[in-house]
Motif scaffolding. Sequence first.
Motif, PDB file in Angstrom:
ATOM      1  N   PRO A   8       0.795  -1.233   0.000  1.00  0.00           N
ATOM      2  CA  PRO A   8       0.000   0.000   0.000  1.00  0.00           C
ATOM      3  C   PRO A   8       0.828   1.284   0.000  1.00  0.00           C
ATOM      4  CG  PRO A   8       0.022  -0.952   2.189  1.00  0.00           C
ATOM      5  CD  PRO A   8       0.814  -1.885   1.308  1.00  0.00           C
ATOM      6  N   SER A   9       1.640   1.451  -1.027  1.00  0.00           N
ATOM      7  CA  SER A   9       2.348   2.721  -1.230  1.00  0.00           C
ATOM      8  C   SER A   9       2.786   2.773  -2.680  1.00  0.00           C
ATOM      9  CB  SER A   9       3.587   2.833  -0.335  1.00  0.00           C
ATOM     10  OG  SER A   9       4.642   2.042  -0.861  1.00  0.00           O
ATOM     11  N   HIS A  45       0.203   4.433   5.135  1.00  0.00           N
ATOM     12  CA  HIS A  45      -0.769   5.528   4.975  1.00  0.00           C
ATOM     13  C   HIS A  45      -0.457   6.658   5.966  1.00  0.00           C
ATOM     14  CE1 HIS A  45      -2.730   2.659   2.484  1.00  0.00           C
ATOM     15  NE2 HIS A  45      -3.087   1.892   3.492  1.00  0.00           N
ATOM     16  N   HIS A  47      -0.642   9.480  -3.098  1.00  0.00           N
ATOM     17  CA  HIS A  47      -0.291   8.221  -2.442  1.00  0.00           C
ATOM     18  C   HIS A  47      -0.838   7.117  -3.337  1.00  0.00           C
ATOM     19  CE1 HIS A  47       0.556   5.542   0.848  1.00  0.00           C
ATOM     20  NE2 HIS A  47      -0.689   5.388   1.255  1.00  0.00           N
ATOM     21  N   GLY A  48      -0.731   5.867  -2.905  1.00  0.00           N
ATOM     22  CA  GLY A  48      -1.272   4.825  -3.768  1.00  0.00           C
ATOM     23  C   GLY A  48      -0.847   3.442  -3.369  1.00  0.00           C
ATOM     24  N   THR A  49      -0.824   2.557  -4.362  1.00  0.00           N
ATOM     25  CA  THR A  49      -0.567   1.144  -4.112  1.00  0.00           C
ATOM     26  C   THR A  49       0.170   0.551  -5.304  1.00  0.00           C
ATOM     27  OG1 THR A  49      -1.614  -0.937  -3.472  1.00  0.00           O
ATOM     28  CG2 THR A  49      -2.833   0.433  -5.032  1.00  0.00           C
ATOM     29  N   LYS A  88      -2.609   5.524  -8.311  1.00  0.00           N
ATOM     30  CA  LYS A  88      -2.403   6.709  -7.470  1.00  0.00           C
ATOM     31  C   LYS A  88      -3.724   7.235  -6.960  1.00  0.00           C
ATOM     32  CE  LYS A  88       1.745   8.271  -9.826  1.00  0.00           C
ATOM     33  NZ  LYS A  88       2.340   9.226 -10.759  1.00  0.00           N
ATOM     34  N   VAL A 113      -7.210   4.046  -1.001  1.00  0.00           N
ATOM     35  CA  VAL A 113      -6.170   3.184  -1.591  1.00  0.00           C
ATOM     36  C   VAL A 113      -6.736   1.786  -1.852  1.00  0.00           C
ATOM     37  CG1 VAL A 113      -3.980   2.012  -1.109  1.00  0.00           C
ATOM     38  CG2 VAL A 113      -4.205   4.451  -0.630  1.00  0.00           C
ATOM     39  N   GLN A 139      -8.674   1.167  -4.964  1.00  0.00           N
ATOM     40  CA  GLN A 139      -7.820   0.996  -6.142  1.00  0.00           C
ATOM     41  C   GLN A 139      -7.166  -0.391  -6.152  1.00  0.00           C
ATOM     42  OE1 GLN A 139      -7.809   3.128  -8.674  1.00  0.00           O
ATOM     43  NE2 GLN A 139      -9.354   4.153  -7.429  1.00  0.00           N
ATOM     44  N   GLU A 140      -6.807  -0.877  -4.969  1.00  0.00           N
ATOM     45  CA  GLU A 140      -6.200  -2.216  -4.895  1.00  0.00           C
ATOM     46  C   GLU A 140      -7.137  -3.257  -5.487  1.00  0.00           C
ATOM     47  OE1 GLU A 140      -5.031  -2.749  -0.706  1.00  0.00           O
ATOM     48  OE2 GLU A 140      -3.042  -2.014  -1.278  1.00  0.00           O
TER      49      GLU A 140
END
Length: 211
Positions: free
Chosen positions: A111-112, A123, A134-136, A155, A171, A174-175
């Motif tokens: 998770p980044s 996070h 931020h993002g994964t 992102k 996040v 999106q995952e």
Amino acid sequence: MKNIVVLISGNGSNLQAIIDACQNGTIEDAKVTAVLSNQADAYGLERARQAGIEAVSLAASDYADREAYDKALAEQIDSFEPELVILAGFMRILSDEFVRHYQGKMLNIHPSLLPKYTGLHTHQRALDAGDKEHGTSVHFVTEELDGGPVILQAKVPIFAEDTVEEVTARVQQQEHRIYPLVANWFLQDRLMMENEAAVLDREPLPPHGYA
Ligand code: GAR
């Protein structure tokens, strides 16, 4: 029909996304054959049972050391003959031998936006740093912790008043979108690891994958 084995430690929302993707055809001709957890009370095991999938828990306290645990874990995994091993919130360090055994066929989601924020509490660290973005990342697993070649990133923005819960939820949304996509590329033989680089449709990916 190709077999997927998923390793979890907790909620299993990414596991659920993979199960759903196998059912709705986002992941083609594959099924989750087994879910393994190092935590007996992981909710993901319940998700597996509800989907009619074998759910196995292995407690670290039952084994003398990491090598013994990883050997037992690998024996369990291999008994299901998976084409792909998916780490979905599996919160244990894996021994080098275990990682080598699945080299090129084990994926993780972190998770980044790797290489930023390897390790834990990503996070909170992004919030503390005042990051606007931020993002994964989905990546192949290599012996370097969270260091394997990245395949795909998503992102998300961080807004001024965000809490860690809001960022986590953004996040994770999106995952659940990108992990099934990458799993499908792999299972359709479009994606592989060559010389520690991710290759999609014969093209080496940029160092930190597609974003
Ligand atoms: C996911 O957000 C995943 O990125 C993270 O754990 C969460 C598991 O959620 N993984 C790691 O931190 C690995 N270092 P889930 O159990 O609901 O899928």
